[in-house]
Design a protein around this motif. Structure first.
Motif, PDB file in Angstrom:
ATOM      1  N   LYS A   9      26.247  -8.498 -19.125  1.00 45.57           N
ATOM      2  CA  LYS A   9      25.495  -8.235 -17.911  1.00 45.57           C
ATOM      3  C   LYS A   9      26.148  -7.131 -17.089  1.00 45.57           C
ATOM      4  O   LYS A   9      25.467  -6.243 -16.558  1.00 45.57           O
ATOM      5  CB  LYS A   9      25.395  -9.520 -17.081  1.00 45.57           C
ATOM      6  N   ILE A  10      27.483  -7.170 -16.999  1.00 42.69           N
ATOM      7  CA  ILE A  10      28.203  -6.123 -16.261  1.00 42.69           C
ATOM      8  C   ILE A  10      28.001  -4.764 -16.921  1.00 42.69           C
ATOM      9  O   ILE A  10      27.773  -3.747 -16.243  1.00 42.69           O
ATOM     10  CB  ILE A  10      29.701  -6.473 -16.175  1.00 42.69           C
ATOM     11  N   LEU A  11      28.074  -4.742 -18.257  1.00 45.10           N
ATOM     12  CA  LEU A  11      27.872  -3.486 -18.985  1.00 45.10           C
ATOM     13  C   LEU A  11      26.459  -2.962 -18.773  1.00 45.10           C
ATOM     14  O   LEU A  11      26.263  -1.748 -18.560  1.00 45.10           O
ATOM     15  CB  LEU A  11      28.144  -3.710 -20.474  1.00 45.10           C
ATOM     16  N   ALA A  12      25.476  -3.849 -18.820  1.00 44.32           N
ATOM     17  CA  ALA A  12      24.087  -3.424 -18.635  1.00 44.32           C
ATOM     18  C   ALA A  12      23.879  -2.845 -17.237  1.00 44.32           C
ATOM     19  O   ALA A  12      23.243  -1.800 -17.076  1.00 44.32           O
ATOM     20  CB  ALA A  12      23.150  -4.605 -18.871  1.00 44.32           C
ATOM     21  N   TRP A  13      24.431  -3.509 -16.220  1.00 47.59           N
ATOM     22  CA  TRP A  13      24.297  -3.000 -14.854  1.00 47.59           C
ATOM     23  C   TRP A  13      25.040  -1.682 -14.670  1.00 47.59           C
ATOM     24  O   TRP A  13      24.593  -0.806 -13.912  1.00 47.59           O
ATOM     25  CB  TRP A  13      24.814  -4.029 -13.853  1.00 47.59           C
ATOM     26  N   GLY A  17      23.281   1.670 -13.587  1.00 52.05           N
ATOM     27  CA  GLY A  17      23.749   2.399 -12.412  1.00 52.05           C
ATOM     28  C   GLY A  17      24.058   3.853 -12.731  1.00 52.05           C
ATOM     29  O   GLY A  17      23.752   4.747 -11.929  1.00 52.05           O
ATOM     30  N   LEU A  18      24.666   4.094 -13.897  1.00 46.70           N
ATOM     31  CA  LEU A  18      24.979   5.465 -14.293  1.00 46.70           C
ATOM     32  C   LEU A  18      23.698   6.278 -14.516  1.00 46.70           C
ATOM     33  O   LEU A  18      23.597   7.427 -14.059  1.00 46.70           O
ATOM     34  CB  LEU A  18      25.817   5.454 -15.572  1.00 46.70           C
ATOM     35  N   VAL A  19      22.725   5.693 -15.183  1.00 45.45           N
ATOM     36  CA  VAL A  19      21.461   6.383 -15.416  1.00 45.45           C
ATOM     37  C   VAL A  19      20.753   6.666 -14.093  1.00 45.45           C
ATOM     38  O   VAL A  19      20.197   7.751 -13.883  1.00 45.45           O
ATOM     39  CB  VAL A  19      20.560   5.552 -16.348  1.00 45.45           C
ATOM     40  N   SER A  20      20.790   5.692 -13.179  1.00 37.72           N
ATOM     41  CA  SER A  20      20.164   5.889 -11.870  1.00 37.72           C
ATOM     42  C   SER A  20      20.841   7.010 -11.095  1.00 37.72           C
ATOM     43  O   SER A  20      20.166   7.820 -10.443  1.00 37.72           O
ATOM     44  CB  SER A  20      20.232   4.588 -11.061  1.00 37.72           C
TER      45      SER A  20
END
Length: 278
Positions: A9-13, A17-20
């Protein structure tokens, strides 16, 4: 197992966040640059904050090419709104006719024509459109611009796919009750298709708001120019007004960005409904 799910979950967020950040940083840079002079932008283009918060640039772009900015904004609202209404109505009629008479050669030719318009960009249509508008006497008029922008192949296929999902028994029941095709469309089909119609309207509005080439081709004077054309006019013979371009870009994108954020759920649900085949 719980620890592994937590790290996933942390990796997905983190990735989200990086893509955003990558997607939103150009808009942030544009906003910051609207407060900086052209000299400052060229000297330090990656500065993350402005030197001052002066709004003097708004006075500079209040008049573009001898035409007040409010006139461009009014033209954008009128042209985009009219082309959206006309485009959705016409594409809805065409999509319904195609679904009701799929084997009629003229309707199949119409569908093929919409597919061709998807493949060809506006740039390749400049000369044909100019000639057609000239023959029809629509050059320099709002009507010519609205007619050009009303062409909506994406909206056509979106509505067509949804109309195909409507059970035939519903339409057959209306036919047995003596309803005409027009009554079936507007009294039975369209109420069921309102989510997709709303989605098509939103997509059409967002696409047409940003169009500049059709407006520039059909127009004969700044009286019918829109905000994207005003943005182009800031590139003058005496140089490029970077600060004015950034400020006007912010003014152009903020309304449609807010509009999309408010309506994004409607767009996503409508796209899903239009993608389902019966």
């Amino acid at each position: 197992m719980h620890q592994a799910a937590r790290w996933q979950k942390i990796l997905a967020w983190s990735v989200a966040g990086l893509v955003s950040f990558v997607c939103l940083y150009p808009y942030y840079w544009m906003l910051v640059s609207s407060f900086r002079t052209s000299k400052a932008i060229l000297a330090s283009p990656l500065r993350p904050w402005p030197e001052t918060l002066s709004l003097d640039v708004l006075r500079e772009i209040a008049m573009v090419g001898g035409t007040p900015l409010w006139r461009y904004a009014l033209n954008s609202l009128v042209i985009t709104g009219a082309s959206t209404v006309l485009g959705v109505v016409v594409t809805a009629l065409g999509a319904y006719a195609l679904v009701r008479r799929p084997h009629f050669w003229a309707f199949r030719l119409l569908r093929a024509g919409f597919m061709v318009t998807i493949m060809y960009p506006y740039m390749l249509l400049v000369i044909p459109v100019y000639i057609v508008m000239y023959k029809l006497g629509l050059l320099g008029s709002y009507s010519g611009i609205v007619l050009f922008l009303a062409l909506g192949p994406i909206q056509f296929f979106l509505l067509e796919q949804f109309f195909r999902t409507i059970p035939k028994s519903v339409i057959e029941a209306a036919v047995i009750d003596g309803a005409t095709e027009v009554q079936i469309l507007f009294s039975v089909v369209m109420p069921m298709a309102m989510p997709v119609v709303a989605t098509a309207s939103i997509i059409t509005f967002l696409l047409n708001w940003a169009q500049w080439l059709p407006v520039l081709v059909v127009s004969r004077s700044p009286d019918t120019y829109t905000l994207p054309v005003a943005l182009m006019n800031l590139n003058g013979e005496l140089g490029v007004n970077f600060q004015g371009i950034m400020a006007l870009s912010v003014l152009i994108t903020i309304p449609v960005t807010l509009f999309f954020l408010i309506a994004q759920r409607r767009v996503m649900s409508g796209m899903t409904a239009g993608a389902v085949k019966g």
